[in-house]
Design a protein around this motif. Structure first.
Motif, short mmCIF file in Angstrom:
data_model
loop_
_atom_site.label_atom_id
_atom_site.label_comp_id
_atom_site.label_asym_id
_atom_site.label_seq_id
_atom_site.Cartn_x
_atom_site.Cartn_y
_atom_site.Cartn_z
N ASP A 197 1.10 -1.10 0.51
CA ASP A 197 -0.13 -0.25 -0.09
C ASP A 197 0.90 1.21 0.44
O ASP A 197 2.22 1.46 0.44
N ALA A 198 -0.24 2.19 -0.38
CA ALA A 198 0.66 3.92 -0.48
C ALA A 198 1.07 4.27 0.74
O ALA A 198 2.44 4.62 0.72
N ARG A 199 1.09 3.75 1.68
CA ARG A 199 1.25 4.34 3.41
C ARG A 199 2.62 3.89 3.33
O ARG A 199 3.34 3.87 4.59
N LYS A 200 2.96 3.17 2.76
CA LYS A 200 4.33 1.75 3.22
C LYS A 200 4.92 1.48 2.69
O LYS A 200 6.10 0.41 2.58
N ILE A 201 5.15 2.10 1.65
CA ILE A 201 6.24 2.08 0.30
C ILE A 201 7.08 2.25 0.70
O ILE A 201 8.61 1.31 0.89
N ASP A 202 8.05 2.62 1.39
CA ASP A 202 9.38 3.28 2.13
C ASP A 202 9.86 2.30 2.48
O ASP A 202 10.88 1.47 2.80
N GLU A 203 8.95 1.69 3.64
CA GLU A 203 9.25 0.64 4.86
C GLU A 203 9.19 -1.03 3.80
O GLU A 203 10.35 -1.38 4.19
N TRP A 204 9.16 -0.92 3.21
CA TRP A 204 8.53 -1.86 1.78
C TRP A 204 9.53 -2.00 1.73
O TRP A 204 10.69 -3.02 1.14
N MET A 205 10.47 -0.76 0.24
CA MET A 205 11.38 -0.45 0.05
C MET A 205 12.80 -0.78 0.40
O MET A 205 13.95 -1.20 0.42
N ASP A 206 12.91 -0.90 2.62
CA ASP A 206 13.18 -1.32 3.22
C ASP A 206 14.08 -2.14 3.07
O ASP A 206 14.95 -3.30 3.07
N ASN A 207 12.78 -3.08 3.08
CA ASN A 207 12.47 -4.59 3.38
C ASN A 207 13.61 -5.17 1.54
O ASN A 207 14.27 -5.92 1.69
N VAL A 208 12.69 -5.19 1.03
CA VAL A 208 13.12 -5.33 -0.25
C VAL A 208 14.70 -4.95 -0.83
O VAL A 208 15.08 -5.95 -0.48
N ASN A 209 15.67 -4.10 -0.31
CA ASN A 209 16.59 -3.61 -0.25
C ASN A 209 17.79 -4.91 1.28
O ASN A 209 18.83 -5.04 0.21
N ARG A 210 17.36 -4.81 1.67
CA ARG A 210 18.16 -5.24 3.25
C ARG A 210 18.11 -6.51 2.25
O ARG A 210 19.13 -7.19 2.56
N GLY A 222 22.19 -5.33 -2.18
CA GLY A 222 23.01 -4.66 -3.11
C GLY A 222 22.51 -5.64 -4.33
O GLY A 222 23.31 -5.26 -5.63
N ARG A 223 22.34 -6.60 -4.04
CA ARG A 223 21.99 -7.23 -6.18
C ARG A 223 20.86 -7.00 -6.43
O ARG A 223 19.75 -6.79 -5.73
N LYS A 224 20.69 -7.18 -7.85
CA LYS A 224 18.76 -6.79 -8.57
C LYS A 224 18.33 -7.75 -9.12
O LYS A 224 18.27 -8.67 -9.53
N LYS A 254 5.52 1.57 -8.46
CA LYS A 254 6.04 2.56 -9.95
C LYS A 254 7.48 2.67 -8.95
O LYS A 254 8.28 2.57 -9.66
N LYS A 255 7.47 2.63 -7.95
CA LYS A 255 8.57 3.09 -6.76
C LYS A 255 9.58 1.76 -7.19
O LYS A 255 10.98 2.14 -7.45
N PHE A 256 9.34 0.55 -7.42
CA PHE A 256 10.28 -0.62 -7.32
C PHE A 256 10.74 -0.10 -8.44
O PHE A 256 11.70 -0.90 -8.65
N LEU A 257 10.38 0.05 -9.91
CA LEU A 257 10.79 -0.14 -11.19
C LEU A 257 11.73 0.96 -11.13
O LEU A 257 12.24 0.94 -12.35
N GLU A 258 11.82 2.21 -10.66
CA GLU A 258 11.84 3.20 -10.19
C GLU A 258 13.54 2.89 -9.91
O GLU A 258 14.78 3.79 -10.12
N THR A 259 13.79 2.34 -8.61
CA THR A 259 14.18 2.00 -8.06
C THR A 259 15.28 0.58 -8.51
O THR A 259 16.47 0.56 -8.78
N TYR A 260 14.63 -0.01 -9.45
CA TYR A 260 14.47 -1.46 -10.14
C TYR A 260 15.28 -1.84 -11.45
O TYR A 260 13.85 -2.16 -11.89
#
Ligand code: FEO
Length: 388
Positions: free
Chosen positions: A52-65, A69-71, A89-95
């Motif tokens: 959900d939009a409310r938690k994208i940043d927290e989710w991306m932190d989990n993804v990145n962790r 460093g891998r793709k 969208k945020k995921f695709l902009e990041t990766y």
């Protein structure tokens, strides 16, 4: 301790939203909500759904962790409803190298929600039963239209035998590994969100019946890894519109409290017959829980004041929700109250006549303003009829 683990190579990367009080702008939450997401770590890495939009940043932190460093190769979108897809969208902009896996409808809907983003070079379009090999893990996609949207799919991962079940088997609340708490909030979630779509849920259950499933990984609620027959059997009962429990649910809409006092007398009479009874004041209690209980029990009593030549509005609203959710296949009794021209029963009956396989339990009982000793015979007769 909260268990959020599927296997050495399938990680939970979802997020809790403990401050959300109203899911989908209408369902009261007492304990927030979880938006689940998973990462399959293999030769090619797949992320299963966003959040959900409310938690994208927290989710991306989990993804990145978890990526460290891998793709990632893929973002699999099993369900486009924004409580899961807002982070796409945020995921695709990041990766930007990652591809999105979905079906044709998935991409139609994603393009509508993200009209400023071009998915053309991102698409991996799958059809029912298509597979995606990641290495040791292989995903098989099974379309599950209307569980809960037309584009919904589930995915079966054959190495760890995981069914990624989208909204199915989800529940309200933050992630809670205590499976004993599952049923009540999963039932309220099912009937209010997926309840209308019993036939599609039945189709999905048939589709996955022959799979060797060790884990169910839904998009809300805990990962289920034991006693799966219990959950699947409940889904079978719920989606076939069969009652789960024997008992009488009384939904009462009372303006000044006299109709509530009357149904309390009816409830006592039913209990004296040994019947399990649950009562909800639908003008005040959680309406979603009342919808859940109407489906849960095999008998329903609708009790309401008359109002403006019809029925008191909380009952009107409750009936409208039941109709929306395909309420059917139950015995229903009516108690109406009216001081000068009782009209509640007639209005309730008219709505019930638009539902499938509703058996009216006679007598329809009318009280005038408040319960009186002269009403007792009618209440006794109704209690007996409900116990037959
Ligand atoms: Fe959890 Fe239908 O979205």
């Amino acid at each position: 301790m909260t268990e959020k683990f599927i296997s050495d190579s399938i990680k939970y990367i979802g997020v809790d939203d403990p401050d959300l009080t109203l899911f989908e702008s209408q369902y009261v939450l007492e304990n927030g909500m979880a938006y689940n997401s998973y990462l399959i770590d293999d030769d090619e890495i797949a992320v299963m759904d966003a959040v959900d939009a409310r938690k994208i940043d927290e989710w991306m932190d989990n993804v990145n962790r978890e990526l460290a460093g891998r793709k990632p190769s893929y973002l699999v979108v099993l369900h486009v409803e924004p409580d899961h897809s807002a982070g796409v969208k945020k995921f695709l902009e990041t990766y930007p190298e990652a591809k999105v896996v979905g079906n044709a409808k998935t991409f139609t809907f994603l393009s509508q929600f993200f009209s400023d983003f071009n998915f053309d070079d991102k698409k991996v379009v799958v059809k029912d039963a298509d597979t995606l090999k990641l290495g040791k893990h292989t995903l098989t996609f099974l379309t599950a239209p209307m569980v809960h949207w037309p584009e919904t799919m589930v995915a079966y991962e054959s190495a760890d035998k995981v069914l990624f079940s989208a909204d199915a088997f989800g529940k309200f609340g933050v992630y809670d590994a205590d499976k004993d708490n599952w049923t009540c909030e999963a039932r309220r979630y099912y009937f209010n969100i997926v309840g209308k779509y019993g036939a599609p849920v039945q189709m999905l259950l048939k589709k996955v019946a022959n799979l060797d499933i060790k884990v169910i990984a839904p998009l809300h609620g805990p990962v289920l890894s034991s006693n799966l027959k219990y959950y699947i059997d409940l889904y079978n009962t719920w989606s076939s519109y069969e009652p789960e429990d024997k008992g009488v649910f009384i939904a009462v809409a009372s303006i000044h409290g006299n109709t509530i006092k009357a149904v309390e007398i009816l409830a006592e009479k039913l209990r004296a017959h040994g019947v399990k009874v649950s009562v909800s004041d639908i003008a005040r209690d959680d309406i979603a829980e009342a919808v859940e209980d109407a489906f849960r029990y095999d008998r329903l009593v609708l009790a309401a004041s008359s109002y403006d030549g019809g029925v008191f509005t909380p009952m009107e609203s409750f009936l409208s929700r039941l109709k929306h959710k395909n309420f059917q296949n139950r015995k229903v009794a009516i108690v109406e109250n009216g001081t000068w021209a009782p009209t509640a029963a007639k209005t309730i009956k008219a709505t019930l006549s638009e539902m499938k396989n509703i058996t009216l339990v006679e007598p329809v009982v009318t009280i005038r303003s408040a319960y009186k000793p002269s009403d007792e015979a009618a209440f006794d007769a109704l209690a007996e009829a409900l116990c037959k």
